[in-house]
Design a protein around this motif. Structure first.
Motif, PDB file in Angstrom:
ATOM      1  N   GLU B  47      10.793   0.972   4.560  1.00  0.00           N
ATOM      2  CA  GLU B  47      11.428   1.252   5.844  1.00  0.00           C
ATOM      3  C   GLU B  47      10.469   2.044   6.716  1.00  0.00           C
ATOM      4  O   GLU B  47      10.398   3.273   6.626  1.00  0.00           O
ATOM      5  CB  GLU B  47      12.720   2.053   5.635  1.00  0.00           C
ATOM      6  CG  GLU B  47      13.895   1.218   5.185  1.00  0.00           C
ATOM      7  CD  GLU B  47      15.208   2.016   5.132  1.00  0.00           C
ATOM      8  OE1 GLU B  47      15.236   3.165   5.616  1.00  0.00           O
ATOM      9  OE2 GLU B  47      16.185   1.474   4.607  1.00  0.00           O
ATOM     10  N   PRO B  48       9.706   1.348   7.555  1.00  0.00           N
ATOM     11  CA  PRO B  48       8.725   2.053   8.392  1.00  0.00           C
ATOM     12  C   PRO B  48       9.364   3.144   9.252  1.00  0.00           C
ATOM     13  O   PRO B  48       8.783   4.215   9.427  1.00  0.00           O
ATOM     14  CB  PRO B  48       8.140   0.926   9.257  1.00  0.00           C
ATOM     15  CG  PRO B  48       8.369  -0.325   8.488  1.00  0.00           C
ATOM     16  CD  PRO B  48       9.659  -0.116   7.752  1.00  0.00           C
ATOM     17  N   GLY B  49      10.585   2.891   9.752  1.00  0.00           N
ATOM     18  CA  GLY B  49      11.237   3.870  10.617  1.00  0.00           C
ATOM     19  C   GLY B  49      11.693   5.110   9.882  1.00  0.00           C
ATOM     20  O   GLY B  49      12.034   6.112  10.496  1.00  0.00           O
ATOM     21  N   ALA B  50      11.714   5.044   8.555  1.00  0.00           N
ATOM     22  CA  ALA B  50      12.074   6.207   7.755  1.00  0.00           C
ATOM     23  C   ALA B  50      10.873   6.722   6.969  1.00  0.00           C
ATOM     24  O   ALA B  50      11.003   7.647   6.170  1.00  0.00           O
ATOM     25  CB  ALA B  50      13.212   5.859   6.800  1.00  0.00           C
ATOM     26  N   LEU B  51       9.714   6.129   7.209  1.00  0.00           N
ATOM     27  CA  LEU B  51       8.467   6.528   6.538  1.00  0.00           C
ATOM     28  C   LEU B  51       8.606   6.468   5.014  1.00  0.00           C
ATOM     29  O   LEU B  51       8.077   7.302   4.302  1.00  0.00           O
ATOM     30  CB  LEU B  51       8.045   7.941   6.963  1.00  0.00           C
ATOM     31  CG  LEU B  51       7.808   8.184   8.457  1.00  0.00           C
ATOM     32  CD1 LEU B  51       7.525   9.669   8.716  1.00  0.00           C
ATOM     33  CD2 LEU B  51       6.631   7.348   8.977  1.00  0.00           C
ATOM     34  N   THR B  52       9.325   5.457   4.527  1.00  0.00           N
ATOM     35  CA  THR B  52       9.635   5.402   3.098  1.00  0.00           C
ATOM     36  C   THR B  52       9.203   4.094   2.453  1.00  0.00           C
ATOM     37  O   THR B  52       9.495   3.019   2.981  1.00  0.00           O
ATOM     38  CB  THR B  52      11.155   5.539   2.879  1.00  0.00           C
ATOM     39  OG1 THR B  52      11.656   6.578   3.682  1.00  0.00           O
ATOM     40  CG2 THR B  52      11.452   5.842   1.425  1.00  0.00           C
ATOM     41  N   LEU B  67       0.086  -3.697   3.138  1.00  0.00           N
ATOM     42  CA  LEU B  67       1.458  -3.731   3.647  1.00  0.00           C
ATOM     43  C   LEU B  67       1.666  -2.637   4.694  1.00  0.00           C
ATOM     44  O   LEU B  67       2.217  -2.885   5.774  1.00  0.00           O
ATOM     45  CB  LEU B  67       2.441  -3.528   2.482  1.00  0.00           C
ATOM     46  CG  LEU B  67       3.913  -3.396   2.854  1.00  0.00           C
ATOM     47  CD1 LEU B  67       4.480  -4.749   3.257  1.00  0.00           C
ATOM     48  CD2 LEU B  67       4.720  -2.803   1.707  1.00  0.00           C
ATOM     49  N   LEU B  68       1.217  -1.431   4.379  1.00  0.00           N
ATOM     50  CA  LEU B  68       1.407  -0.302   5.293  1.00  0.00           C
ATOM     51  C   LEU B  68       0.602  -0.514   6.576  1.00  0.00           C
ATOM     52  O   LEU B  68       1.090  -0.254   7.684  1.00  0.00           O
ATOM     53  CB  LEU B  68       0.980   1.011   4.621  1.00  0.00           C
ATOM     54  CG  LEU B  68       1.797   1.434   3.394  1.00  0.00           C
ATOM     55  CD1 LEU B  68       1.210   2.703   2.789  1.00  0.00           C
ATOM     56  CD2 LEU B  68       3.248   1.673   3.776  1.00  0.00           C
ATOM     57  N   ALA B  69      -0.618  -1.002   6.423  1.00  0.00           N
ATOM     58  CA  ALA B  69      -1.476  -1.212   7.594  1.00  0.00           C
ATOM     59  C   ALA B  69      -0.819  -2.183   8.573  1.00  0.00           C
ATOM     60  O   ALA B  69      -0.959  -2.050   9.799  1.00  0.00           O
ATOM     61  CB  ALA B  69      -2.844  -1.724   7.154  1.00  0.00           C
ATOM     62  N   GLY B  70      -0.067  -3.147   8.032  1.00  0.00           N
ATOM     63  CA  GLY B  70       0.628  -4.105   8.876  1.00  0.00           C
ATOM     64  C   GLY B  70       1.639  -3.467   9.803  1.00  0.00           C
ATOM     65  O   GLY B  70       1.987  -4.027  10.845  1.00  0.00           O
ATOM     66  N   GLU B  71       2.123  -2.269   9.430  1.00  0.00           N
ATOM     67  CA  GLU B  71       3.082  -1.551  10.269  1.00  0.00           C
ATOM     68  C   GLU B  71       2.445  -0.328  10.921  1.00  0.00           C
ATOM     69  O   GLU B  71       3.143   0.561  11.412  1.00  0.00           O
ATOM     70  CB  GLU B  71       4.288  -1.105   9.430  1.00  0.00           C
ATOM     71  CG  GLU B  71       5.155  -2.239   8.931  1.00  0.00           C
ATOM     72  CD  GLU B  71       6.016  -2.850  10.039  1.00  0.00           C
ATOM     73  OE1 GLU B  71       6.212  -2.188  11.078  1.00  0.00           O
ATOM     74  OE2 GLU B  71       6.482  -3.992   9.862  1.00  0.00           O
ATOM     75  N   GLY B  72       1.119  -0.272  10.878  1.00  0.00           N
ATOM     76  CA  GLY B  72       0.440   0.878  11.480  1.00  0.00           C
ATOM     77  C   GLY B  72       0.657   2.170  10.712  1.00  0.00           C
ATOM     78  O   GLY B  72       0.661   3.250  11.288  1.00  0.00           O
ATOM     79  N   LYS B 165       6.518   8.926   0.517  1.00  0.00           N
ATOM     80  CA  LYS B 165       6.555   9.142   1.961  1.00  0.00           C
ATOM     81  C   LYS B 165       5.231   8.638   2.517  1.00  0.00           C
ATOM     82  O   LYS B 165       4.167   8.964   1.989  1.00  0.00           O
ATOM     83  CB  LYS B 165       6.708  10.639   2.249  1.00  0.00           C
ATOM     84  CG  LYS B 165       6.630  11.008   3.711  1.00  0.00           C
ATOM     85  CD  LYS B 165       6.658  12.537   3.871  1.00  0.00           C
ATOM     86  CE  LYS B 165       6.496  12.938   5.324  1.00  0.00           C
ATOM     87  NZ  LYS B 165       6.490  14.420   5.480  1.00  0.00           N
ATOM     88  N   VAL B 166       5.321   7.820   3.542  1.00  0.00           N
ATOM     89  CA  VAL B 166       4.100   7.323   4.177  1.00  0.00           C
ATOM     90  C   VAL B 166       4.012   7.930   5.574  1.00  0.00           C
ATOM     91  O   VAL B 166       4.972   8.522   6.061  1.00  0.00           O
ATOM     92  CB  VAL B 166       4.083   5.778   4.241  1.00  0.00           C
ATOM     93  CG1 VAL B 166       4.167   5.197   2.849  1.00  0.00           C
ATOM     94  CG2 VAL B 166       5.224   5.256   5.102  1.00  0.00           C
ATOM     95  N   LEU B 167       2.859   7.800   6.215  1.00  0.00           N
ATOM     96  CA  LEU B 167       2.700   8.383   7.552  1.00  0.00           C
ATOM     97  C   LEU B 167       2.048   7.384   8.491  1.00  0.00           C
ATOM     98  O   LEU B 167       1.411   6.417   8.044  1.00  0.00           O
ATOM     99  CB  LEU B 167       1.860   9.667   7.480  1.00  0.00           C
ATOM    100  CG  LEU B 167       2.575  10.947   7.016  1.00  0.00           C
ATOM    101  CD1 LEU B 167       1.620  12.125   7.064  1.00  0.00           C
ATOM    102  CD2 LEU B 167       3.823  11.249   7.842  1.00  0.00           C
ATOM    103  N   PRO B 168       2.197   7.619   9.794  1.00  0.00           N
ATOM    104  CA  PRO B 168       1.521   6.738  10.749  1.00  0.00           C
ATOM    105  C   PRO B 168       0.005   6.784  10.545  1.00  0.00           C
ATOM    106  O   PRO B 168      -0.549   7.851  10.262  1.00  0.00           O
ATOM    107  CB  PRO B 168       1.874   7.349  12.113  1.00  0.00           C
ATOM    108  CG  PRO B 168       3.026   8.259  11.879  1.00  0.00           C
ATOM    109  CD  PRO B 168       2.960   8.679  10.450  1.00  0.00           C
ATOM    110  N   ALA B 169      -0.639   5.644  10.683  1.00  0.00           N
ATOM    111  CA  ALA B 169      -2.099   5.634  10.694  1.00  0.00           C
ATOM    112  C   ALA B 169      -2.557   6.224  12.023  1.00  0.00           C
ATOM    113  O   ALA B 169      -1.805   6.254  12.992  1.00  0.00           O
ATOM    114  CB  ALA B 169      -2.608   4.197  10.556  1.00  0.00           C
TER     115      ALA B 169
END
Lengths: 482, 372
Positions: B47-52, B67-72, B165-169
């Motif tokens: 869920e990119p909008g939840a950074l999860t 995968l993450l790079a695809g959503e920035g 938890k992921v973060l914006p690039a």
């Protein structure tokens, strides 16, 4: 709420135990007169009270060790206490327990700006840690709303959060090392002013263990340089869905605000009546704060406002000055007090996935109707940490139980949608019996096995965190340490 | 043996007759025992909008990063790739990264892998599936076994699933470079930068003499990066000649070189990693040069020292009583057996670790001796 039956063999030995404690502590550091122990009968979960057997207030790690050793040898449960601000009953005593307060451990031991840490005794309050370094432009990031009063010891025990943890993390992310005393009186050091531990991450394990694994007497904390500035924008929406979608879009846009706070209509109205911050009468209000230089703040706020505009806002108000910032924050900061003016309230602390926000708020509204109790919602939206405030009348028979039952339903709902029972307050006694909703027997057994290692006799804060029935056998062990 | 589901993993451990060597992508050193390869793969939730992100432990790291790079977005702790320095092959997995708590240069700003770990599912030595934490960013429900599992190297249980938890690039990046500093001055410069308001996301020092370069990275929105790089350039001007690298590709290559310790790749000798108080970094480096003629790379503002030394050297003896720890990354089996891969812990702490090992893995079958 049930607590274990006090051990009569301990109560009958009270004089002997107090006398032994006085052999290792100064006279005024051992309190046993009933009129004085009463001051320690509860924490901020004041619905539950019980004066302890005695209270000890050691002033050094060695005194803590000596006191624990005696309690260990005598088989007396010990309840560690920071400043007593726990909302979960983490410092609630039993009649047969000794309260160990860290209030006299209140010195700053070392500040090192080059290596960006401070080493303190853990009775120091959260805010005074920042106070010790702010002249040099530094601060300690975790900022629970009780920060004026709460002790670092309690912050570590509960892994406290705060409004700014979206950017800076919670206590465990800012804790570099501890000196701690185990129940048998042995003193250990975990971590220090360097990154990561040498072996297993025992530091991460003890942070948030609710005073059940040891008593932390010293802490090495990461300090950061303050940002150049910070400013919020306030945005009002006519639906929780729009506000929730706006939060999600801000995060997806790559902006990382330091705080995203959310208030619903009952809380907005209560705070307006209380402090008159000038909030619009809307369904949902967001306060989004960003940090940096003046130009960086302006740029981030512009991006956030642009996103807000896409969600049919009723009002958007960007702060242009320190006074305007204070005014925007005034209502949020007074929210708990404002709700307390209306009635007694119970403050919950469940966390949910941000995407579930609209659904959970709607469901809480329905539960409010079913139980006939008012609810206000004010919370950290960026990380999904909700704080539903259930209004009830403490003087009305049955109302507290009704509020507790509704609270349990809300917390189970948080778990059902993929969240958890508590985001920053801890389990304590308050949510102890709900742990089954989140964890199965094996999960809980793995956690309890950790306590078996640190405190084999289950003497430290024993009747907390886990369902009482699940720990009965362990607590009944006859001096398992021997 | 390769397992491809959590239940297979549980069966394999419950039914194990002897020691198991737990392997993700097999990019780091083996221990003894039958190989248990975790091939449980796939994204469970993003869920990119939840950074999860929730992902099976055996999922290749490269797949996660793509995968993450695809959503920035990205893994903010910037996990290192061990293959260059280990001379190994295989595909690093996210479970391997978590099990070893692997963090890169951005640790000074964002934190370590363990700081981004929201939840785990694992199979303990009894063969029981255990979950801890969850998928939300704030969670203090019960003990934090999540932290315990990060960096436990598969000795307490084998990860089957991790939530992160992921973060914006970052939109832009720049590196402020101070030229020609000695170690001591370099770490002072890095401390000045890290102790500033400019949100430094990388702080390293490489090379010696005229070739020495002290590197300070900032990331974020383009205007903000330009502003902060400018301020840092002023701040560090007193230390020496300063330049700014703002080309994205060259920055990526530079920080990958530091992250992966590429300078030691393919070179003879043992590789060690020391975690220290940052200002002790140069002290340790001087001692290692004097004792072994070590080659040294400083990262984490001085707090992480990578050392290339002659085979069999005992860095811990040379480190003296500096607070911190030294770990062998690459050495012969004899050296590892003689010195121990991990820094020894004081007796009462070692006793707690042993106690946990006995609870979680009473038969002692999971990566036995690896962390001892």
């Amino acid at each position: 709420m049930q607590m274990p039956t006090p051990d009569q063999t301990i109560l009958s030995r009270k004089d002997h135990i107090v006398r032994r404690l006085r052999t290792v502590l100064p006279d005024d550091a051992v309190i046993d007169a009933p009129e004085e122990t009463r001051a320690y009968e509860c924490d901020a979960l004041s619905a539950y009270r019980c004066p302890p057997l005695a209270v000890v207030l050691p002033a050094s790690t060695e005194e803590v060790a000596a006191a624990l050793k005696i309690c260990h040898d005598e088989g007396v449960p010990v309840v560690p206490r920071g400043s007593g601000t726990s909302l979960a009953g983490g410092a609630l005593p039993t009649e047969d327990s000794v309260i160990l307060g860290v209030a006299r451990l209140n010195r700053v031991l070392e500040t090192d700006y080059e290596n960006r840490f401070i080493r303190v005794q853990t009775g120091l309050t959260n805010l005074s840690v920042t106070g010790a370094v702010e002249d040099e432009g530094f601060f300690y990031a975790p900022d629970p709303s009780s920060q004026l009063a709460c002790a670092i010891a309690g912050n570590i025990a509960m892994n406290s959060g705060g409004a700014h943890c979206l950017k800076y993390g919670v206590t465990t992310n800012n804790l570099m090392g501890v000196k701690m005393v185990l129940m048998d009186g042995s003193i250990i050091d975990l971590g220090g002013p360097y990154a990561d531990m040498a072996g297993l991450d025992l530091l991460g394990l003890i942070c948030g263990s609710e005073g059940q694994l040891g008593v932390v007497t010293e802490a090495t904390l990461r300090i950061l340089h303050k940002p150049e500035g910070a400013r919020p924008v306030m945005m009002g929406f006519d639906s929780n869905e729009e506000a929730g979608a706006c939060v999600s879009d801000i995060i997806k846009a790559g902006i990382l605000p330091v705080a995203i706070e959310f208030m619903d209509r009952p809380v907005i109205r209560a705070t307006e009546n209380f402090v008159g911050a000038g909030y619009p009468d809307v369904e949902a209000l967001l306060i989004v704060e960003v940090e940096g230089s003046e130009a960086e703040i302006a740029q981030q706020l512009a991006r956030i406002i642009e996103i807000g505009q896409r969600h049919n806002p009723v009002e958007i108000r960007e702060s242009g000055s320190a006074e305007e910032s204070a005014r925007i924050w005034a209502g949020r900061k007074a929210a708990f007090g404002a709700m307390g003016q209306i009635n007694d309230y119970m403050c919950l602390d469940g966390t949910i996935p941000v995407s579930q926000l609209p659904f959970v708020l709607r469901r809480i509204g329905e539960l409010s109707g079913e139980y006939g109790l008012g609810v206000g919602n004010v919370f950290h939206a960026g990380d999904g940490n909700m704080h539903p405030l259930i209004l009830y009348d403490a003087n009305k028979p049955g109302d507290l139980e009704k509020a507790e039952s509704m609270g349990a339903d809300i917390l189970k709902l948080c778990v059902e949608v993929g969240g958890c029972l508590t985001g920053e307050h801890g389990v304590g006694v308050e949510k102890r019996e709900l742990m089954d909703a989140q964890y199965n027997a094996d999960d809980l057994d793995a956690q309890m096995a950790v306590k078996d290692v640190f405190d084999p006799a289950w003497l430290l804060n024993p009747a907390k965190v886990f369902p009482l029935a699940a720990t009965a056998e362990r607590r009944a062990r006859p001096m398992a340490a021997e | 043996m390769m397992v491809t589901s959590e239940s297979e993993l549980a069966e394999a451990i419950a039914g194990a007759k002897g020691p198991l060597q737990v392997v993700g992508g097999g990019t780091r050193l083996p221990v003894s025992g039958g190989v248990l390869q975790v091939g449980i793969s796939g994204v469970r939730l993003y869920e990119p909008g939840a950074l999860t992100l929730v992902v099976a432990a055996g999922t290749p790291l490269a797949e996660v990063e793509a995968l993450l790079a695809g959503e920035g977005q990205r893994l903010a702790f910037e996990p290192m790739d061990f293959r260059p320095v280990m001379g190994s092959e295989g595909e690093p997995t996210i479970g391997g990264v978590v099990a070893a708590n692997i963090s890169g240069p951005r640790r000074v700003q964002a934190g370590a892998c363990r700081d981004f770990l929201l939840g785990v599912r694992f199979v303990d030595g009894h063969g029981r599936v255990i979950k801890s934490g969850g998928r939300v960013m704030k969670n203090v429900t019960g003990y934090d076994l999540v932290k315990l599992m990060a960096g436990s190297w598969g000795t307490l249980g084998v990860l089957s699933e991790v939530s992160l938890k992921v973060l914006p690039a970052a939109e832009a990046v720049a590196t402020v470079i101070v030229h020609g500093l000695d170690d001591v001055t370099a770490v002072k410069a890095l401390s000045r930068a890290l102790g500033s308001a400019y949100d430094v996301s990388g702080a390293a020092h490489i090379g010696r003499g005229d070739d020495a370069r002290t590197l300070v990275r900032v990331e974020g929105f383009a205007d903000s990066v330009a502003y902060r790089a400018g301020r840092l350039r002023e701040l560090l001007g007193n230390f020496g000649e300063v330049s700014v690298e703002d080309d994205a590709a060259r920055n990526a290559a530079l920080w990958k070189r530091i992250r992966d310790v590429e300078d030691f790749a393919g070179r003879a000798g043992d590789v060690w990693r020391l975690s220290l108080k940052p200002s002790d970094g140069p002290v340790a480096a001087a001692a290692l040069r004097a004792a072994f003629g070590a080659e040294v790379i400083h990262n984490w503002g001085g707090g992480l020292v990578w050392a290339l030394v002659p085979e069999g050297a005992d860095l811990r003896a040379a480190m003296g009583d500096l607070p911190g720890h030294a770990r062998i990354i690459r050495a012969s089996a004899d050296t590892v057996a003689r010195l121990g891969r991990f820094h020894p812990r004081p007796a009462p702490v070692a006793a707690l670790e042993t106690g946990l090992k006995e609870k979680f893995d009473p038969r002692g079958i999971l990566n036995p001796g690896l962390m001892g």
